[in-house]
Design a protein around this motif. Structure first.
Motif, PDB file in Angstrom:
ATOM      1  N   ILE A   7      -5.628   3.981  82.663  1.00 29.01           N
ATOM      2  CA  ILE A   7      -5.097   5.328  82.898  1.00 29.01           C
ATOM      3  C   ILE A   7      -6.246   6.320  83.077  1.00 29.01           C
ATOM      4  O   ILE A   7      -7.159   6.370  82.248  1.00 29.01           O
ATOM      5  N   ALA A  10      -5.908  10.187  80.666  1.00 31.42           N
ATOM      6  CA  ALA A  10      -5.132   9.725  79.502  1.00 31.42           C
ATOM      7  C   ALA A  10      -5.152  10.709  78.333  1.00 31.42           C
ATOM      8  O   ALA A  10      -4.299  10.646  77.453  1.00 31.42           O
ATOM      9  N   GLY A  15      -0.716  12.253  79.823  1.00 34.21           N
ATOM     10  CA  GLY A  15      -1.464  11.055  79.447  1.00 34.21           C
ATOM     11  C   GLY A  15      -1.273  10.651  77.994  1.00 34.21           C
ATOM     12  O   GLY A  15      -1.041   9.473  77.685  1.00 34.21           O
ATOM     13  N   LYS A  16      -1.330  11.631  77.098  1.00 29.96           N
ATOM     14  CA  LYS A  16      -1.202  11.322  75.650  1.00 29.96           C
ATOM     15  C   LYS A  16       0.155  10.696  75.340  1.00 29.96           C
ATOM     16  O   LYS A  16       0.258   9.735  74.587  1.00 29.96           O
ATOM     17  N   VAL A  19       0.309   7.125  76.839  1.00 28.92           N
ATOM     18  CA  VAL A  19      -0.431   6.152  76.013  1.00 28.92           C
ATOM     19  C   VAL A  19       0.441   5.729  74.834  1.00 28.92           C
ATOM     20  O   VAL A  19       0.568   4.539  74.525  1.00 28.92           O
ATOM     21  N   VAL A  29      -4.143  -0.082  76.634  1.00 30.53           N
ATOM     22  CA  VAL A  29      -4.595   0.954  77.570  1.00 30.53           C
ATOM     23  C   VAL A  29      -6.118   1.034  77.601  1.00 30.53           C
ATOM     24  O   VAL A  29      -6.770   1.165  76.563  1.00 30.53           O
ATOM     25  N   TYR A  31      -8.957   3.559  79.418  1.00 29.80           N
ATOM     26  CA  TYR A  31      -8.907   4.876  80.054  1.00 29.80           C
ATOM     27  C   TYR A  31     -10.306   5.350  80.403  1.00 29.80           C
ATOM     28  O   TYR A  31     -11.298   4.937  79.805  1.00 29.80           O
ATOM     29  N   TYR A  45      -6.731   0.319  72.780  1.00 30.61           N
ATOM     30  CA  TYR A  45      -7.064   1.615  73.393  1.00 30.61           C
ATOM     31  C   TYR A  45      -8.573   1.721  73.547  1.00 30.61           C
ATOM     32  O   TYR A  45      -9.293   1.930  72.579  1.00 30.61           O
TER      33      TYR A  45
END
Length: 302
Positions: A7, A10, A15-16, A19, A29, A31, A45
């Motif tokens: 992404i 993100a 974006g937040k 996610v 994810v 980013y 993440y």
């Protein structure tokens, strides 16, 4: 089955939430961020540095990724000086060009490219309902941005990917974006509809915009999609509903268009113009809106 997505943007408003929803669906994810201090590294993440202006990115970000969701772009709600208009456009295009040029020359497993876009491509109208089939384009700066944005996305088809364009309406969220800006004057007792108040606001709740990205991702759907809730409202109705929810009655007359143009310049079209946009296509494909009406969206957010 999507296991990992990359992404861009993100850490922004949409974006937040996206996610969060990816993680709830067991999708890891990766980013990109332009700030090395924002790089996190956990099991699902992972952050990677990029600098689209300088054409730099960390290619490790593409490892095990099968789809990209592109949300990067500077906010359009800052005053549109000549310099800032350039920033708005380049912040959307530079990153996409960098992704495209990198993917063209490396080995990767990416089969789907999904990008943000905007309903501002459609001409301002109080009566016409726009669907994804409409080909008319507004003559505004924002429409110009959307046309360039979508053209940059189409290039990814030449790399053998499905391409999806998400034409986003006014995103309503609790602490960021358009809603707090609408709430502030109403709380101060100076809220009023803008201009005629008859301009349409094709809005969408933050959970639904992220939900649509996830829906397109999981079903690998390509094409153009309007990301708006099924029940748009006019500006005067939205203003009244917010005031009612906050228990702050409106007593001022509408704010005249000329005053808004004086204060905001060219950017006044964000307040004074709007489009009536249909969500029929995404619903037909099976997306179920969590927030169908403005009333339950405001109930949730205010």
């Amino acid at each position: 089955m999507i296991k990992k997505v990359l992404i861009t943007g993100a850490t922004g408003l949409v974006g937040k939430e996206l996610v969060k929803q990816c993680h709830e669906n067991n999708i890891a994810v990766n980013y990109f961020t332009t700030q090395k201090g924002k790089i996190e590294n956990s099991k699902n993440y992972k952050g990677f540095y990029w600098n689209p202006q300088k054409g730099e990115l960390d290619e490790k970000a593409f490892d095990d990724v099968t789809a990209i969701i592109n949300l990067a772009g500077a906010a359009v709600s800052k005053r549109w000086t000549k310099k800032y208009k350039k920033t708005i456009l380049e912040s959307r295009l530079d990153g996409m060009h960098l992704l495209y040029n990198t993917l063209k020359k490396i080995e990767h497993n990416i089969v789907h490219f999904i990008t943000a876009s905007g309903i501002s491509i459609y001409p301002n109208s109080k009566t016409k309902l726009y669907t994804e089939e409409n080909i008319e384009v507004d003559d505004s700066f924002l429409a110009e941005v959307v046309v360039a944005w979508e053209a940059a996305a189409v290039k990814f088809k030449s790399l053998g990917m499905e391409v999806s364009k998400v034409r986003t309406g006014v995103v309503l969220a609790k602490d960021d974006g358009a809603l707090p800006q609408m709430v502030k004057p109403i709380k101060m007792g100076v809220g009023a509809p803008l201009g005629s108040g008859e301009q349409w606001q094709s809005w969408i709740h933050i959970e639904d915009i992220a939900g649509i990205y996830l829906f397109l991702l999981k079903n690998q759907l390509e094409g153009k999609y309007n990301a708006v809730a099924p029940n748009p409202v006019q500006n005067k109705k939205m203003t009244k509903m917010i005031a009612l929810k906050l228990d702050n009655p409106l007593w001022l007359p509408n704010i005249p268009a000329f005053a808004i143009k004086l204060a905001l310049g060219e950017m006044a079209i964000l307040a004074l113009e709007g489009q009536l946009v249909s969500s029929h296509k995404i619903e037909e494909l099976g997306y179920h809106f969590k927030f169908y009406n403005l009333e339950n969206a405001l109930q949730d957010l205010l």
